[in-house]
Design a protein around this motif. Structure first.
Motif, PDB file in Angstrom:
ATOM      1  N   THR A 136      11.198  -3.945 -15.080  1.00 16.87           N
ATOM      2  CA  THR A 136      10.767  -3.321 -16.332  1.00 16.87           C
ATOM      3  C   THR A 136      11.392  -3.946 -17.573  1.00 16.87           C
ATOM      4  N   ASP A 137      12.415  -4.727 -17.406  1.00 18.91           N
ATOM      5  CA  ASP A 137      13.094  -5.370 -18.538  1.00 18.91           C
ATOM      6  C   ASP A 137      12.322  -6.624 -18.942  1.00 18.91           C
ATOM      7  N   SER A 138      11.702  -6.624 -20.120  1.00 16.74           N
ATOM      8  CA  SER A 138      10.872  -7.751 -20.545  1.00 16.74           C
ATOM      9  C   SER A 138      11.669  -9.015 -20.832  1.00 16.74           C
ATOM     10  N   SER A 139      12.988  -8.885 -20.981  1.00 15.00           N
ATOM     11  CA  SER A 139      13.814 -10.067 -21.219  1.00 15.00           C
ATOM     12  C   SER A 139      14.258 -10.745 -19.924  1.00 15.00           C
ATOM     13  N   SER A 140      13.926 -10.137 -18.804  1.00 16.44           N
ATOM     14  CA  SER A 140      14.310 -10.715 -17.516  1.00 16.44           C
ATOM     15  C   SER A 140      13.532 -11.997 -17.246  1.00 16.44           C
ATOM     16  N   PRO A 141      14.151 -12.963 -16.576  1.00 10.52           N
ATOM     17  CA  PRO A 141      13.403 -14.179 -16.219  1.00 10.52           C
ATOM     18  C   PRO A 141      12.429 -13.956 -15.068  1.00 10.52           C
ATOM     19  N   TYR A 142      12.419 -12.747 -14.485  1.00 13.37           N
ATOM     20  CA  TYR A 142      11.553 -12.448 -13.355  1.00 13.37           C
ATOM     21  C   TYR A 142      10.638 -11.270 -13.669  1.00 13.37           C
ATOM     22  N   VAL A 143       9.432 -11.327 -13.138  1.00 12.09           N
ATOM     23  CA  VAL A 143       8.453 -10.257 -13.320  1.00 12.09           C
ATOM     24  C   VAL A 143       8.504  -9.269 -12.166  1.00 12.09           C
ATOM     25  N   SER A 144       8.601  -9.788 -10.944  1.00  7.28           N
ATOM     26  CA  SER A 144       8.593  -8.912  -9.780  1.00  7.28           C
ATOM     27  C   SER A 144       9.192  -9.621  -8.580  1.00  7.28           C
ATOM     28  N   VAL A 145       9.629  -8.816  -7.620  1.00  2.98           N
ATOM     29  CA  VAL A 145      10.105  -9.292  -6.321  1.00  2.98           C
ATOM     30  C   VAL A 145       9.380  -8.466  -5.272  1.00  2.98           C
ATOM     31  N   GLU A 146       8.741  -9.136  -4.323  1.00  2.00           N
ATOM     32  CA  GLU A 146       8.008  -8.417  -3.283  1.00  2.00           C
ATOM     33  C   GLU A 146       8.503  -8.847  -1.905  1.00  2.00           C
ATOM     34  N   LEU A 147       8.813  -7.872  -1.054  1.00  2.00           N
ATOM     35  CA  LEU A 147       9.200  -8.109   0.334  1.00  2.00           C
ATOM     36  C   LEU A 147       8.013  -7.759   1.220  1.00  2.00           C
ATOM     37  N   GLY A 148       7.488  -8.748   1.919  1.00  2.00           N
ATOM     38  CA  GLY A 148       6.345  -8.518   2.789  1.00  2.00           C
ATOM     39  C   GLY A 148       6.757  -7.917   4.117  1.00  2.00           C
ATOM     40  N   ALA A 149       5.798  -7.320   4.814  1.00  2.00           N
ATOM     41  CA  ALA A 149       6.088  -6.618   6.063  1.00  2.00           C
ATOM     42  C   ALA A 149       6.415  -7.562   7.210  1.00  2.00           C
ATOM     43  N   SER A 150       6.017  -8.840   7.100  1.00  2.00           N
ATOM     44  CA  SER A 150       6.267  -9.804   8.172  1.00  2.00           C
ATOM     45  C   SER A 150       7.480 -10.678   7.920  1.00  2.00           C
ATOM     46  N   GLY A 151       8.249 -10.398   6.843  1.00  2.00           N
ATOM     47  CA  GLY A 151       9.457 -11.164   6.571  1.00  2.00           C
ATOM     48  C   GLY A 151       9.285 -12.247   5.537  1.00  2.00           C
ATOM     49  N   GLY A 206      -2.961   3.725   1.071  1.00  2.00           N
ATOM     50  CA  GLY A 206      -2.763   4.825   1.994  1.00  2.00           C
ATOM     51  C   GLY A 206      -2.207   4.370   3.328  1.00  2.00           C
ATOM     52  N   ASP A 207      -1.528   5.267   3.997  1.00  4.52           N
ATOM     53  CA  ASP A 207      -0.883   4.959   5.283  1.00  4.52           C
ATOM     54  C   ASP A 207      -1.841   5.304   6.415  1.00  4.52           C
ATOM     55  N   ASP A 208      -2.900   4.510   6.562  1.00  2.00           N
ATOM     56  CA  ASP A 208      -3.891   4.748   7.604  1.00  2.00           C
ATOM     57  C   ASP A 208      -3.901   3.586   8.581  1.00  2.00           C
ATOM     58  N   GLU A 209      -4.587   3.779   9.698  1.00  3.71           N
ATOM     59  CA  GLU A 209      -4.541   2.802  10.788  1.00  3.71           C
ATOM     60  C   GLU A 209      -5.035   1.429  10.358  1.00  3.71           C
ATOM     61  N   LEU A 210      -6.148   1.368   9.639  1.00  2.90           N
ATOM     62  CA  LEU A 210      -6.715   0.087   9.280  1.00  2.90           C
ATOM     63  C   LEU A 210      -5.857  -0.646   8.259  1.00  2.90           C
ATOM     64  N   THR A 211      -5.375   0.077   7.247  1.00  4.02           N
ATOM     65  CA  THR A 211      -4.505  -0.542   6.242  1.00  4.02           C
ATOM     66  C   THR A 211      -3.210  -1.025   6.883  1.00  4.02           C
ATOM     67  N   ASN A 212      -2.623  -0.210   7.766  1.00  5.31           N
ATOM     68  CA  ASN A 212      -1.381  -0.596   8.440  1.00  5.31           C
ATOM     69  C   ASN A 212      -1.568  -1.862   9.263  1.00  5.31           C
ATOM     70  N   ALA A 213      -2.723  -1.974   9.922  1.00 11.14           N
ATOM     71  CA  ALA A 213      -2.979  -3.154  10.753  1.00 11.14           C
ATOM     72  C   ALA A 213      -3.185  -4.400   9.905  1.00 11.14           C
ATOM     73  N   LEU A 214      -3.840  -4.256   8.764  1.00 11.85           N
ATOM     74  CA  LEU A 214      -4.172  -5.405   7.939  1.00 11.85           C
ATOM     75  C   LEU A 214      -2.966  -5.964   7.192  1.00 11.85           C
ATOM     76  N   CYS A 215      -2.079  -5.094   6.713  1.00 12.64           N
ATOM     77  CA  CYS A 215      -1.023  -5.501   5.783  1.00 12.64           C
ATOM     78  C   CYS A 215       0.141  -6.163   6.512  1.00 12.64           C
ATOM     79  N   ARG A 216       0.048  -7.450   6.623  1.00 15.81           N
ATOM     80  CA  ARG A 216       1.052  -8.327   7.244  1.00 15.81           C
ATOM     81  C   ARG A 216       0.621  -9.762   6.963  1.00 15.81           C
ATOM     82  N   THR A 217       1.302 -10.732   7.528  1.00 19.41           N
ATOM     83  CA  THR A 217       0.940 -12.136   7.344  1.00 19.41           C
ATOM     84  C   THR A 217       0.190 -12.633   8.572  1.00 19.41           C
ATOM     85  N   TRP A 218      -0.849 -13.425   8.328  1.00 19.37           N
ATOM     86  CA  TRP A 218      -1.724 -13.928   9.391  1.00 19.37           C
ATOM     87  C   TRP A 218      -1.790 -15.450   9.351  1.00 19.37           C
ATOM     88  N   LYS A 219      -1.918 -16.050  10.534  1.00 23.04           N
ATOM     89  CA  LYS A 219      -2.107 -17.498  10.649  1.00 23.04           C
ATOM     90  C   LYS A 219      -3.565 -17.788  11.019  1.00 23.04           C
TER      91      LYS A 219
END
Length: 535
Positions: free
Chosen positions: A51-66, A158-171
């Protein structure tokens, strides 16, 4: 479509992600029931917007697959700029970060419940304010100064079966595309990411609405996604996260096959030029969680570090227990041991079980000396303690190998060890939290112990000079928190029965930085063990 010259649409590819035949099956086909384990880091995943506009970073995201994504602030920082600048690539099983423009991407490993090592970037610590969730982040870049920033966690799907299955990293396994364009005419081709440059190789979805496509030429496209019609598995994507049903958006469909592969299907037609394409992409989960709770699966606990599980008081700095060692701890892990107390003989620990890219055949922990005269590969049990250690020693004569095995009771006490050489096989008996007997099997050699009422507040356990166990370099596993828990009290005396002969009692006196001992009947105390604690 997925080659460099057709990189225009990755989202279409995703449509096939969950396609058990969504677009080509007959009416009597049924949706496949999704039955996938949660990703390894589902519980800590999330996008944290600074939230600090003076920060050199906008966001940090941790994915579910590491995987992690850091967006750096730029002079023209807008959501749509990600379309041009979110370009990065990671060839499996790489773990370093790739930076392109204002984006840093790589893999991360947990250090403790709130700290994470973002490989190639630095360390972050997420901080909460009572029951308000995560409110602050500390960023310690590999190069640069530490900074403390306020954050808010992005809203999630939402925490539903299809969303839970999709949200990860795929090869990406393979791509089938066909269509017509004015340069090549009609085309129909099936290929893999290894066949051409500029082909999509990985895809990541997050519950925060991030959708990333990675290409094998070190480029990435960043999009945003949401469900258009979840019942029909239809996803809508946007380049700029502004949903106006304009040219910056598109649709695709996803489905899962019975073997948990993801298929993406996309179709596009330009009615002005009459060009069209149709893409079908088959994907498989990257870094799948290996444990599903069935018998035989072992999940090493990560709720605490090994040191936190075992040591409740001070941590040792130096110990002279049949040889001087200096211990270096970082973020709740033993990372180095200086044998002899100097840099000349440095032992380094690697905690592979924290790495989501670790193969099941790789050890959970490895430690070795700097000259690599020996290497210890360690596999942990469900308590987080060593149960198998493969040792390789190298010398001028070719060296030797041996394997050690350990067993523990439900409270974490070491109850059995076969060190693997010279008949060093031990059975340990515990009573009321104290180790009362060590029996060296096949040698008719037993050592019994009595205890004082003094609590073992700093969890000291000296295997060689007190407990009569010759473990050599395996003793370092204890100081790493990987060889069980200590006795509750401090040892008062010991006596040995060996080959039918009772040896004299040995008494112990504990002081602030040493253990003194004397044999029964003697008047003079001698220094048995020296130790000091870290500040």
């Amino acid at each position: 479509m997925w080659k460099k010259y057709c990189k225009i649409s990755f989202l279409v590819l995703l449509t096939v992600l969950v396609v058990p035949c969504f677009f080509s099956c007959s009416d009597d086909s049924e949706d496949v029931v999704v039955n996938m384990n949660p990703p390894q880091y589902e519980s800590v995943s999330g996008k944290y917007e600074i939230t600090d506009s003076s920060s050199p970073y906008v966001s940090v995201e941790l994915g579910a697959s590491g995987d992690y994504i850091v967006i750096k602030r730029s002079s023209s920082n807008t959501a749509s700029s990600l379309k041009k600048e979110n370009l990065f690539f990671r060839k499996s099983p790489a773990s370093r970060a790739v930076t392109y423009g204002n984006v840093v991407y790589g893999t991360y490993t947990p250090i403790d419940n709130e700290s994470f090592n973002l490989e190639g970037f630095g360390v972050i610590q997420l901080k909460s304010d009572g029951g308000q969730g995560i409110t602050d982040i500390t960023i310690k870049p590999d190069s640069g100064n530490e900074m403390n920033l306020t954050v808010k966690k992005a809203e999630t799907m939402g925490d539903d079966e299809l969303t839970n299955a999709l949200c990860r990293t795929w090869k990406v396994l393979k791509i089938h595309e066909k269509g017509y364009d004015s340069y090549d005419g009609e085309y129909d081709d099936t290929y893999t990411p290894n066949d051409y440059d500029g082909v999509i190789s990985e895809v990541m979805f997050s519950k925060s609405g991030t959708f990333l496509s990675f290409y094998n030429d070190n480029e990435i496209e960043a999009h945003f996604w949401k469900w258009e019609n979840q019942g029909e598995h239809q996803i809508r994507y946007s380049w700029d996260n502004v949903w106006n049903n304009d040219d910056e958006e598109g649709n695709f469909t996803v489905n899962f096959s019975s073997d948990n592969k993801l298929t993406i299907y996309e179709y596009y037609r330009d009615y002005e030029t009459d060009e069209w394409y149709e893409s079908t992409v088959e994907l498989v989960e990257k870094n799948p969680s290996e444990s599903n709770g069935e018998e035989g699966d072992i999940t090493v606990p990560t709720d605490k570090t090994p040191v936190e599980r075992v040591f409740t008081g001070k941590l040792v700095d130096e110990v002279d227990d049949h040889g001087l060692d200096k211990f270096i701890y970082e973020n709740g892990f033993l990372t180095q041991v200086l044998s002899g107390g100097s840099d000349e003989y440095r032992i380094t620990f690697e905690y592979n079980y924290l790495n989501p890219n670790k193969s099941a055949s790789d050890p959970d922990v490895r430690y070795a000396d700097g000259s690599v005269s020996y290497v210890y590969d360690v596999w942990l049990n469900e308590l987080g303690f060593a149960e198998r250690i493969d040792s390789k020693h190298y010398d001028d004569y070719g060296g030797f190998d041996f394997q050690s095995t350990c067993e523990y009771d439900e409270e974490g006490h070491l109850v059995y060890m076969n060190e693997g050489r010279e008949e060093r096989e031990y059975s340990l008996t515990w009573t009321d939290g104290d180790l009362v007997c060590v029996d060296r099997l096949n040698r008719n050699h037993t050592t019994n112990f009595t205890y004082s009422e003094m609590s073992n507040d700093n969890n000291l356990m000296f295997f060689y000079d007190i407990y009569d166990m010759d473990l050599e370099e395996l003793k370092y596993l204890y100081w790493a928190g990987l060889l069980g828990v200590s006795p509750k009290h401090l040892v008062a005396s010991s006596y040995i029965h060996s080959d039918g002969y009772d040896h004299p009692y040995e008494e112990y006196k504990w002081e602030a930085d040493k253990v003194l001992s004397k044999d029964d009947g003697e008047s003079d105390w001698t220094e048995e063990i020296l130790f000091s604690f870290a500040e």
